[in-house]
Design a protein around this motif. Structure first.
Motif, mmCIF file in Angstrom:
data_model
loop_
_atom_site.group_PDB
_atom_site.id
_atom_site.type_symbol
_atom_site.label_atom_id
_atom_site.label_comp_id
_atom_site.label_asym_id
_atom_site.label_seq_id
_atom_site.Cartn_x
_atom_site.Cartn_y
_atom_site.Cartn_z
ATOM 1 N N ALA A 36 0.842 -1.200 0.000
ATOM 2 C CA ALA A 36 0.000 0.000 0.000
ATOM 3 C C ALA A 36 0.876 1.250 0.000
ATOM 4 O O ALA A 36 0.549 2.243 -0.653
ATOM 5 C CB ALA A 36 -0.929 -0.011 1.213
ATOM 6 N N ARG A 37 1.990 1.189 0.697
ATOM 7 C CA ARG A 37 2.927 2.315 0.730
ATOM 8 C C ARG A 37 3.455 2.608 -0.666
ATOM 9 O O ARG A 37 3.473 3.755 -1.110
ATOM 10 C CB ARG A 37 4.068 1.970 1.696
ATOM 11 N N LEU A 41 2.761 6.031 -2.906
ATOM 12 C CA LEU A 41 3.842 6.865 -3.428
ATOM 13 C C LEU A 41 3.820 6.923 -4.951
ATOM 14 O O LEU A 41 4.088 7.974 -5.545
ATOM 15 C CB LEU A 41 5.187 6.369 -2.902
ATOM 16 N N THR A 42 3.479 5.813 -5.604
ATOM 17 C CA THR A 42 3.359 5.807 -7.063
ATOM 18 C C THR A 42 2.228 6.725 -7.495
ATOM 19 O O THR A 42 2.373 7.514 -8.439
ATOM 20 C CB THR A 42 3.125 4.380 -7.584
ATOM 21 N N TYR A 43 1.097 6.642 -6.819
ATOM 22 C CA TYR A 43 -0.045 7.499 -7.128
ATOM 23 C C TYR A 43 0.339 8.975 -7.003
ATOM 24 O O TYR A 43 0.039 9.795 -7.874
ATOM 25 C CB TYR A 43 -1.225 7.174 -6.217
ATOM 26 N N LEU A 44 0.999 9.315 -5.905
ATOM 27 C CA LEU A 44 1.405 10.700 -5.691
ATOM 28 C C LEU A 44 2.370 11.168 -6.781
ATOM 29 O O LEU A 44 2.237 12.277 -7.313
ATOM 30 C CB LEU A 44 2.032 10.864 -4.307
ATOM 31 N N LEU A 53 9.303 15.894 -2.136
ATOM 32 C CA LEU A 53 8.171 15.740 -1.220
ATOM 33 C C LEU A 53 7.794 14.269 -1.054
ATOM 34 O O LEU A 53 7.393 13.849 0.030
ATOM 35 C CB LEU A 53 6.973 16.555 -1.702
ATOM 36 N N LEU A 54 7.934 13.494 -2.129
ATOM 37 C CA LEU A 54 7.707 12.045 -2.001
ATOM 38 C C LEU A 54 8.670 11.447 -0.987
ATOM 39 O O LEU A 54 8.279 10.625 -0.155
ATOM 40 C CB LEU A 54 7.901 11.346 -3.354
ATOM 41 N N ALA A 55 9.927 11.840 -1.078
ATOM 42 C CA ALA A 55 10.933 11.320 -0.152
ATOM 43 C C ALA A 55 10.606 11.712 1.285
ATOM 44 O O ALA A 55 10.710 10.890 2.197
ATOM 45 C CB ALA A 55 12.324 11.819 -0.544
ATOM 46 N N MET A 56 10.170 12.949 1.478
ATOM 47 C CA MET A 56 9.790 13.384 2.833
ATOM 48 C C MET A 56 8.599 12.576 3.335
ATOM 49 O O MET A 56 8.568 12.145 4.488
ATOM 50 C CB MET A 56 9.463 14.880 2.841
ATOM 51 N N TRP A 57 7.610 12.378 2.466
ATOM 52 C CA TRP A 57 6.413 11.607 2.814
ATOM 53 C C TRP A 57 6.810 10.197 3.245
ATOM 54 O O TRP A 57 6.248 9.638 4.186
ATOM 55 C CB TRP A 57 5.487 11.576 1.599
ATOM 56 N N VAL A 71 8.358 3.914 -6.139
ATOM 57 C CA VAL A 71 7.592 4.458 -7.261
ATOM 58 C C VAL A 71 7.721 3.494 -8.431
ATOM 59 O O VAL A 71 8.792 3.346 -9.012
ATOM 60 C CB VAL A 71 8.076 5.877 -7.628
ATOM 61 N N LYS A 72 6.619 2.809 -8.747
ATOM 62 C CA LYS A 72 6.619 1.756 -9.763
ATOM 63 C C LYS A 72 5.804 2.182 -10.978
ATOM 64 O O LYS A 72 4.663 2.623 -10.840
ATOM 65 C CB LYS A 72 6.000 0.462 -9.197
ATOM 66 N N PRO A 73 6.374 2.039 -12.176
ATOM 67 C CA PRO A 73 5.590 2.352 -13.375
ATOM 68 C C PRO A 73 4.523 1.281 -13.603
ATOM 69 O O PRO A 73 4.713 0.121 -13.248
ATOM 70 C CB PRO A 73 6.628 2.331 -14.495
#
Length: 92
Positions: A36-37, A41-44, A53-57, A71-73
């Motif tokens: 889910a994580r 992150l992929t969605y964001l 910001l992704l890295a901070m999240w 982050v997966k394509p």
């Protein structure tokens, strides 16, 4: 990693048990929290959230870690590459 007030490591099992109960109560398919994580992150990322910001999240200090492991394509992301390859291969 999470720690208790005195520094002892917390076990992730109680969090998983609670999350699965919430998923079950709401008729949702059980998803591993780790998966889910990555999905979150992929969605964001797909919706324009900047890498830093992704890295901070995610709680990472290095953006590369977030991009490499979380982050997966998906198939739609790969279509432009497939079209480019088709044009190259078809032009021979």
């Amino acid at each position: 990693m999470l720690a208790k007030e005195l520094g002892a490591a917390l076990n992730g099992r109680p969090l998983r048990v609670r999350a699965y109960k919430i998923m079950d109560a709401n008729g949702l398919r059980r998803v591993r929290l780790y998966d889910a994580r990555a999905s979150c992150l992929t969605y964001l990322a797909d919706n324009g959230v900047p890498d830093h910001l992704l890295a901070m999240w995610a709680g990472h200090t290095n953006v590369k870690t977030t991009k490499k492991w979380y982050v997966k394509p998906d198939v739609a992301d790969l279509l432009p590459a497939a079209k480019a390859w088709g044009g190259l291969a078809g032009g021979v």
